[in-house]
Design an enzyme around this catalytic site. Structure first.
Site, PDB file in Angstrom:
ATOM      1  N   ASP A 106       0.866  -1.174   0.000  1.00 56.18           N
ATOM      2  CA  ASP A 106       0.000   0.000   0.000  1.00 56.18           C
ATOM      3  C   ASP A 106       0.908   1.231   0.000  1.00 56.18           C
ATOM      4  O   ASP A 106       1.648   1.456   0.957  1.00 56.18           O
ATOM      5  CB  ASP A 106      -0.854  -0.031   1.275  1.00 56.18           C
ATOM      6  CG  ASP A 106      -2.201   0.612   1.088  1.00 56.18           C
ATOM      7  OD1 ASP A 106      -2.252   1.678   0.465  1.00 56.18           O
ATOM      8  OD2 ASP A 106      -3.190   0.050   1.585  1.00 56.18           O
TER       9      ASP A 106
ATOM     10  N   ASP B 134      -2.919   4.796  -2.327  1.00 52.77           N
ATOM     11  CA  ASP B 134      -3.919   5.458  -1.496  1.00 52.77           C
ATOM     12  C   ASP B 134      -4.318   6.812  -2.088  1.00 52.77           C
ATOM     13  O   ASP B 134      -3.459   7.580  -2.534  1.00 52.77           O
ATOM     14  CB  ASP B 134      -3.292   5.667  -0.107  1.00 52.77           C
ATOM     15  CG  ASP B 134      -4.290   6.058   0.946  1.00 52.77           C
ATOM     16  OD1 ASP B 134      -5.151   5.228   1.289  1.00 52.77           O
ATOM     17  OD2 ASP B 134      -4.214   7.203   1.438  1.00 52.77           O
TER      18      ASP B 134
ATOM     19  N   GLU C 247      -6.673   3.984  -5.695  1.00 52.25           N
ATOM     20  CA  GLU C 247      -7.907   4.183  -4.932  1.00 52.25           C
ATOM     21  C   GLU C 247      -8.549   5.486  -5.387  1.00 52.25           C
ATOM     22  O   GLU C 247      -7.964   6.562  -5.206  1.00 52.25           O
ATOM     23  CB  GLU C 247      -7.613   4.259  -3.429  1.00 52.25           C
ATOM     24  CG  GLU C 247      -8.900   4.343  -2.629  1.00 52.25           C
ATOM     25  CD  GLU C 247      -8.756   4.935  -1.229  1.00 52.25           C
ATOM     26  OE1 GLU C 247      -9.638   4.700  -0.405  1.00 52.25           O
ATOM     27  OE2 GLU C 247      -7.772   5.669  -0.987  1.00 52.25           O
TER      28      GLU C 247
ATOM     29  N   HIS D 229     -11.224  -2.140   3.910  1.00 49.15           N
ATOM     30  CA  HIS D 229     -11.086  -1.751   5.315  1.00 49.15           C
ATOM     31  C   HIS D 229     -11.794  -0.440   5.644  1.00 49.15           C
ATOM     32  O   HIS D 229     -11.741   0.005   6.792  1.00 49.15           O
ATOM     33  CB  HIS D 229      -9.595  -1.663   5.651  1.00 49.15           C
ATOM     34  CG  HIS D 229      -8.914  -0.599   4.836  1.00 49.15           C
ATOM     35  ND1 HIS D 229      -8.778  -0.686   3.468  1.00 49.15           N
ATOM     36  CD2 HIS D 229      -8.365   0.588   5.181  1.00 49.15           C
ATOM     37  CE1 HIS D 229      -8.174   0.398   3.021  1.00 49.15           C
ATOM     38  NE2 HIS D 229      -7.914   1.182   4.039  1.00 49.15           N
ATOM     39  N   ASP D 230     -12.389   0.195   4.663  1.00 47.57           N
ATOM     40  CA  ASP D 230     -13.122   1.451   4.895  1.00 47.57           C
ATOM     41  C   ASP D 230     -14.630   1.273   4.749  1.00 47.57           C
ATOM     42  O   ASP D 230     -15.384   2.229   4.967  1.00 47.57           O
ATOM     43  CB  ASP D 230     -12.688   2.518   3.874  1.00 47.57           C
ATOM     44  CG  ASP D 230     -11.223   2.902   3.998  1.00 47.57           C
ATOM     45  OD1 ASP D 230     -10.688   2.853   5.115  1.00 47.57           O
ATOM     46  OD2 ASP D 230     -10.624   3.247   2.962  1.00 47.57           O
TER      47      ASP D 230
END
Ligand code: NOJ
Length: 541
Positions: free
Chosen positions: A99, A201, A263, A324-325
């Site tokens: 990430d 990200d 993302e 995870h969000d």
């Protein structure tokens, strides 16, 4: 085997390192823990693992506040542990994605410590500093995603710095000529080690309006999340961001077989631009349409058709159901529908990303107030239910022993283990021939072995029943497949005689039937999904 690349053919599995497997009994997952579970992942049938951030970090945003991009956080292990994990993954034929968090650092990163030291520090403009507005307040009206203004005043030098997440995540300034090269060096460091690529990200936020214009109010705001009260036209999706992404991609392309997922939460038309005009940006701009689409056959079908219709030539699709969000799928669509959701994710055209635990149907875990850790939930407790992410980051449920096998008994895990762990866990589902895990594993293996499923074209099939969604996957000189999904709680009958007379049930979500079926009167049980084989020899199209 066809000529698709690994990141097109295979499935990406997201591991949230804090919650996957604890090997040293401190209640936090770690790299040796992940390594000890590689056999499980290889057997599951995935292609690649994406690790959420593993770098040194004060954990103000659980690793998305990076204090050193080229080291390993001691809570997860050390660089030797990382090297071993990477080698062990590669030995099993698994790829590893890291990430990359290039938009912001931790306020404890050396770059920021230098930047904040004085106004004339050479790194001052590596971050975005501005004087206060005339009234002494922040330079403009920009807001943090996590609540409050996107600016924090730093007494030492008397200016504000920008952060769109927590105050401890200052944003890098990609208008400064040294910042992008520094981030490219970070990428090179990991690529030289042999990592297979990056999930990047908030890639669409990397550039902001230089004039810092106020963002206009959002006339459609529902009054719930303050961040939605503005239209983010000066902090997101600025045209210049594409040049930055092209540089990142250009560097990645110096290495063979690597890939980059971006993302990006944007409407479809804007999202497509992130493939790049000459396919020279993200290999995959993340497609989050399924997360925001109401769970009905009609809405999902429309989302699939719309996405397929706007994909640029040569662009490879991808699908995401959770991360995870976002809420757990089984909590969003219900436990029964979660199997249908997994069948959808793993049979649409393109690369799926599967979030850890979705293969056993993990649900959102209620977090008692004293255990809440996620910054947005702490900063805005009144909307914690809506924006808090702890419930989807709880320990992986491996078995029915204390702490679900995530950590030793007697240790307190960093987030509570789900109350249903004694029944919803890997060991138990492994033994149960009708479990979600068995279903997902069979589907992943079927997908791997059938060119139509991992690489074929997709045609949605019009039906006169709005509870069902059907599509066909086709590949030259190979069997094709019909996927039939019942989004409702009623058993339905459908006539697919125009596609073919007969088909063979290859897999069902409930693993309870197989064999030949008559397509002119196909019965689909409540909450059932079917993968039906149309052998090459009898294909009619
Ligand atoms: C997106 C990540 O997925 C999220 O978890 C994080 O809080 C923000 N970016 C900030 O890095």
């Amino acid at each position: 085997m066809n000529d698709q690349l690994w990141w097109q053919r295979g499935v990406i599995y997201q591991v949230y390192p804090r919650s996957f497997q604890d090997s040293n009994h401190d209640g936090l997952g770690d790299l040796p823990g992940i390594e000890s579970r590689l056999d499980y992942l290889a057997r599951l049938g995935i292609e690649a693992i994406w690790l959420s951030p593993i770098f040194p970090s004060p954990m103000a945003d659980f690793g998305y506040d990076v204090a050193d991009y080229t080291a390993v956080n001691p809570i997860f292990g050390d660089m030797d542990n990382f090297d071993r994990l990477l080698a062990a993954a590669h030995e099993r034929g698994l790829k590893l994605l890291l990430d990359l968090v290039p938009n912001h650092t931790s306020d404890q990163h050396l770059w920021f410590e230098e930047s904040r030291a004085s106004r004339d520090n050479p790194k001052r403009d590596w971050y975005i500093w501005r004087d206060s507005a005339q009234d002494g307040g922040p330079p403009n009206n920009w807001l943090s995603y996590f609540g409050g203004p996107a600016w924090t005043f730093d007494e030492r030098t008397g200016q504000y710095y920008l952060h769109q997440f927590v105050t401890k995540q200052p944003e890098l300034n990609y208008r400064h000529p040294e910042v992008l090269p520094a981030m490219l060096d970070v990428m090179r460091f990991w690529l030289d080690k042999g990592v297979d690529g990056f999930r990047v990200d908030v890639i669409w936020l990397m550039l902001k309006d230089d004039a810092l214009r106020d963002e206009p109010p959002n006339p459609l705001w529902d009054g719930v999340n303050p961040h939605d009260s503005l239209l983010h036209i000066y902090t997101q999706d600025l045209p210049g961001v594409h040049e930055i992404i092209r540089s990142m991609r250009g560097m990645l392309d110096d290495y063979e077989g690597r890939m980059m997922v971006g993302e990006i939460y944007l409407p479809l038309a804007k999202l497509m631009a992130y493939y790049g005009r000459s396919s020279d940006e993200c290999h995959q701009p993340y497609n989050f349409q399924l997360i925001n689409t109401p769970w009905t056959a009609t809405a999902v079908r429309t989302a699939v058709d719309e996405y397929e219709a706007v994909l640029p030539d040569g662009a490879w699709p991808n699908w995401v159901l959770g991360n995870h969000d976002q809420k757990r799928t089984a909590s969003r669509v219900g436990f029964e529908q979660a199997r249908v959701a997994n069948m959808l994710l793993l049979t649409l055209r393109g690369t799926p990303t599967l979030y850890y635990g979705e293969e056993i149907g993990m649900t959102n875990v209620p977090i008692p107030p004293e255990c809440v850790q996620d910054p947005p939930a702490l900063l805005q407790p009144e909307i914690a239910e809506l924006i808090g992410r702890d419930p989807v980051r709880t320990p992986m449920q491996w078995d029915g022993s204390a702490n679900a096998g995530f950590t030793a008994s007697g240790v307190t895990p960093w987030l509570p283990v789900a109350p249903d762990y004694a029944t919803v866990n890997v060991a138990r589902q492994d033994q149960d021939p009708f479990s979600m895990l068995r279903f997902v594993r069979q589907l992943l293996h079927l997908r791997r072995s059938e060119p139509a499923l991992h690489s074929g074209s997709l045609q949605t099939i019009p039906l006169d029943n709005d509870g069902l969604f059907a599509y066909r996957r086709t590949y030259p000189e190979a069997d094709s497949f019909l996927v039939m999904l019942n989004f409702g709680e009623k058993s339905l009958q459908v006539d697919l005689g125009s596609v073919a007379a007969k088909a063979t049930i290859t897999l069902t979500t409930r693993l309870d039937r197989s064999g030949a079926v008559d397509l002119a009167s196909l019965r689909v049980a409540a909450n059932e999904g079917l993968v039906l084989r149309l052998p090459l020899a009898q294909r009619q199209s």
